[in-house]
Design an enzyme around this catalytic site. Structure first.
Site, PDB file in Angstrom:
ATOM      1  N   ALA A 234       0.862  -1.198   0.000  1.00 59.43           N
ATOM      2  CA  ALA A 234       0.000   0.000   0.000  1.00 59.43           C
ATOM      3  C   ALA A 234       0.893   1.241   0.000  1.00 59.43           C
ATOM      4  O   ALA A 234       0.801   2.110   0.881  1.00 59.43           O
ATOM      5  CB  ALA A 234      -0.974  -0.021   1.182  1.00 59.43           C
TER       6      ALA A 234
ATOM      7  N   HIS B  21       3.101   4.598  -0.457  1.00 64.98           N
ATOM      8  CA  HIS B  21       2.911   6.046  -0.615  1.00 64.98           C
ATOM      9  C   HIS B  21       4.303   6.671  -0.702  1.00 64.98           C
ATOM     10  O   HIS B  21       5.320   5.960  -0.672  1.00 64.98           O
ATOM     11  CB  HIS B  21       2.082   6.599   0.546  1.00 64.98           C
ATOM     12  CG  HIS B  21       2.588   6.201   1.903  1.00 64.98           C
ATOM     13  ND1 HIS B  21       3.837   6.573   2.374  1.00 64.98           N
ATOM     14  CD2 HIS B  21       2.043   5.432   2.871  1.00 64.98           C
ATOM     15  CE1 HIS B  21       4.005   6.081   3.587  1.00 64.98           C
ATOM     16  NE2 HIS B  21       2.945   5.363   3.903  1.00 64.98           N
TER      17      HIS B  21
ATOM     18  N   HIS C 135       7.157   5.531   1.751  1.00 64.58           N
ATOM     19  CA  HIS C 135       7.884   4.319   1.365  1.00 64.58           C
ATOM     20  C   HIS C 135       8.862   4.638   0.232  1.00 64.58           C
ATOM     21  O   HIS C 135      10.005   4.158   0.223  1.00 64.58           O
ATOM     22  CB  HIS C 135       6.935   3.235   0.845  1.00 64.58           C
ATOM     23  CG  HIS C 135       5.900   2.779   1.834  1.00 64.58           C
ATOM     24  ND1 HIS C 135       4.579   3.090   1.710  1.00 64.58           N
ATOM     25  CD2 HIS C 135       6.006   2.007   2.945  1.00 64.58           C
ATOM     26  CE1 HIS C 135       3.894   2.540   2.698  1.00 64.58           C
ATOM     27  NE2 HIS C 135       4.737   1.876   3.467  1.00 64.58           N
TER      28      HIS C 135
ATOM     29  N   ASP D 255       8.166   5.526  12.015  1.00 66.85           N
ATOM     30  CA  ASP D 255       8.055   4.450  13.002  1.00 66.85           C
ATOM     31  C   ASP D 255       9.365   4.437  13.797  1.00 66.85           C
ATOM     32  O   ASP D 255      10.176   3.517  13.670  1.00 66.85           O
ATOM     33  CB  ASP D 255       7.810   3.118  12.296  1.00 66.85           C
ATOM     34  CG  ASP D 255       6.552   3.169  11.452  1.00 66.85           C
ATOM     35  OD1 ASP D 255       5.469   3.006  12.008  1.00 66.85           O
ATOM     36  OD2 ASP D 255       6.646   3.418  10.230  1.00 66.85           O
TER      37      ASP D 255
ATOM     38  N   GLN E 115      10.377   1.480  15.930  1.00 65.55           N
ATOM     39  CA  GLN E 115      10.805   0.361  15.075  1.00 65.55           C
ATOM     40  C   GLN E 115      12.243   0.562  14.604  1.00 65.55           C
ATOM     41  O   GLN E 115      13.067  -0.355  14.650  1.00 65.55           O
ATOM     42  CB  GLN E 115       9.857   0.289  13.878  1.00 65.55           C
ATOM     43  CG  GLN E 115      10.323  -0.574  12.733  1.00 65.55           C
ATOM     44  CD  GLN E 115       9.259  -0.670  11.633  1.00 65.55           C
ATOM     45  OE1 GLN E 115       8.198  -1.247  11.850  1.00 65.55           O
ATOM     46  NE2 GLN E 115       9.529  -0.110  10.485  1.00 65.55           N
TER      47      GLN E 115
ATOM     48  N   SER F 271      -0.128   4.377   5.282  1.00 66.30           N
ATOM     49  CA  SER F 271      -1.108   3.585   4.531  1.00 66.30           C
ATOM     50  C   SER F 271      -2.479   3.695   5.197  1.00 66.30           C
ATOM     51  O   SER F 271      -3.513   3.614   4.535  1.00 66.30           O
ATOM     52  CB  SER F 271      -0.679   2.125   4.480  1.00 66.30           C
ATOM     53  OG  SER F 271       0.657   2.041   4.027  1.00 66.30           O
TER      54      SER F 271
HETATM   55  P1  AMP Z   1       5.073  -0.093   6.514  1.00 64.48           P
HETATM   56  O1  AMP Z   1       4.678  -0.514   5.141  1.00 64.48           O
HETATM   57  O2  AMP Z   1       4.049   0.756   7.194  1.00 64.48           O
HETATM   58  O3  AMP Z   1       5.572  -1.230   7.363  1.00 64.48           O
HETATM   59  O4  AMP Z   1       6.331   0.875   6.319  1.00 64.48           O
HETATM   60  C1  AMP Z   1       7.470   0.431   5.629  1.00 64.48           C
HETATM   61  C2  AMP Z   1       8.579   1.403   5.869  1.00 64.48           C
HETATM   62  O5  AMP Z   1       8.213   2.696   5.391  1.00 64.48           O
HETATM   63  C3  AMP Z   1       8.915   1.574   7.362  1.00 64.48           C
HETATM   64  O6  AMP Z   1      10.313   1.649   7.518  1.00 64.48           O
HETATM   65  C4  AMP Z   1       8.243   2.869   7.699  1.00 64.48           C
HETATM   66  O7  AMP Z   1       8.842   3.543   8.786  1.00 64.48           O
HETATM   67  C5  AMP Z   1       8.443   3.639   6.413  1.00 64.48           C
HETATM   68  N1  AMP Z   1       7.474   4.745   6.339  1.00 64.48           N
HETATM   69  C6  AMP Z   1       6.138   4.652   6.466  1.00 64.48           C
HETATM   70  N2  AMP Z   1       5.582   5.878   6.405  1.00 64.48           N
HETATM   71  C7  AMP Z   1       6.598   6.755   6.223  1.00 64.48           C
HETATM   72  C8  AMP Z   1       6.673   8.183   6.096  1.00 64.48           C
HETATM   73  N3  AMP Z   1       5.587   8.946   6.133  1.00 64.48           N
HETATM   74  N4  AMP Z   1       7.896   8.745   5.929  1.00 64.48           N
HETATM   75  C9  AMP Z   1       9.019   7.965   5.892  1.00 64.48           C
HETATM   76  N5  AMP Z   1       9.005   6.620   6.013  1.00 64.48           N
HETATM   77  C10 AMP Z   1       7.819   6.027   6.188  1.00 64.48           C
END
Ligand code: AMP
Length: 281
Positions: A32, A34, A37, A150, A153, A186
């Site tokens: 998903a 954006h 990512h 995150d 994380q 997402s």
């Molecule tokens: P997720 O798909 O939510 O597990 O996120 C995958 C990676 O994208 C993780 O390392 C998140 O911290 C990073 N991420 C998600 N949203 C953002 C954002 N707005 N800015 C920078 N990195 C992001």
């Protein structure tokens, strides 16, 4: 761009790259996609000769099955976005490739996985640490990219890689935001139009607090209490936490210190949003 489902294929591909002395960057995601990512992918593309992105919605980090079911998915759109950014390979393992029958191992980091999101989403942070450890071992990248959005994380993965001597550099990428300050997520897709208008309050609250707490003599407690009340009055159903913490140990702080950071998690229309911001006193 190659799409892979099996660890054996991933390892064979990376072995070929290693033989050619090419550096490898890994960008783990749950899909998903954006622009947040994609910022990680762009940085990996700029710093590594080969880039692997992963799409895996990790059930271990969902403490509620409804959240797992409603998590947005868009495989075709995600692959097109990765392709446009010149990703070399996308690893999309099926569930049983990651968690075979009888899977029992858990990675936990006392003090880091059991606070903030670790309290309000029981098992979530252990699930994150466990799946990231597995992805780092499967892909054996030189560098792996995680968003500051995150932040807990990012901190956990950095500490885990160091503790386990994983030969990888963990790279943090600054949070990408909408023009109104809302951190890209997402989950923003799940907000109603009305709640989308309210959502930037989360980041505004952090910016306001960061300014007020920049004077390291200001006690944080009363300001945080008032900010929690204000968020509830602005339409948030619940605030899981709004804390000032040490940016390396995640211990709570009464006053801003050089490495202090604000953390918030709040609920809007059944959607859980998080954000964080550093303070520079
Ligand atoms: P997720 O798909 O939510 O597990 O996120 C995958 C990676 O994208 C993780 O390392 C998140 O911290 C990073 N991420 C998600 N949203 C953002 C954002 N707005 N800015 C920078 N990195 C992001």
């Amino acid at each position: 761009m190659r799409c892979l489902e099996r660890v054996s294929e991933l390892r064979a591909m990376v072995a070929g790259w290693r033989q050619a002395e090419e550096s490898v960057g890994l960008v783990p995601t749950m899909g998903a996609l954006h622009d947040g990512h994609l910022a990680l992918v762009r940085q990996a593309r700029a710093e590594c000769q080969r880039v692997i992105a992963t799409i895996f919605v990790n059930p271990l980090q969902f403490n509620e099955s409804t959240d797992l079911q409603s998590y947005p998915r868009d495989q075709a759109g995600d692959l097109a976005k990765f392709e446009a950014l010149d990703v070399d390979a996308v690893f999309m393992p099926p569930l049983d490739e990651v968690y075979p029958e009888g899977f029992a191992t858990k990675i936990t980091l006392p003090g880091l996985t059991d606070c903030l999101c670790g309290i309000h989403r029981p098992g979530h942070m252990d699930g994150v640490a466990t799946v990231v450890a597995k992805l780092l071992i499967m892909a054996a990248p030189d560098r792996a990219y995680f968003g500051e959005k995150d932040y807990q994380q990012l901190l956990i993965v950095t500490r885990m890689a160091r503790d386990l001597n994983l030969p990888v550099a963990i790279v943090g990428v600054v949070t990408v935001r909408e023009p109104d300050g809302l951190a890209l997520s997402s989950r923003n897709l799940l907000l109603s139009a009305e709640n989308r208008e309210r959502a930037p309050r989360l980041n505004q609250t952090l910016r306001d607090l960061a300014e007020r707490l920049a004077d390291d003599r200001t006690p944080a407690g009363p300001l945080l209490d008032k900010a929690r009340e204000d968020l509830l009055a602005a339409g948030f159903e619940a605030i899981d936490y709004l804390d000032l913490r040490d940016a390396e140990t995640l211990r709570t702080l009464e006053h801003a210190v050089p490495k202090a950071r604000l953390f918030v998690a709040g609920w809007l229309g059944g959607v859980r949003l998080i954000d964080n911001l550093p303070i520079n006193p």
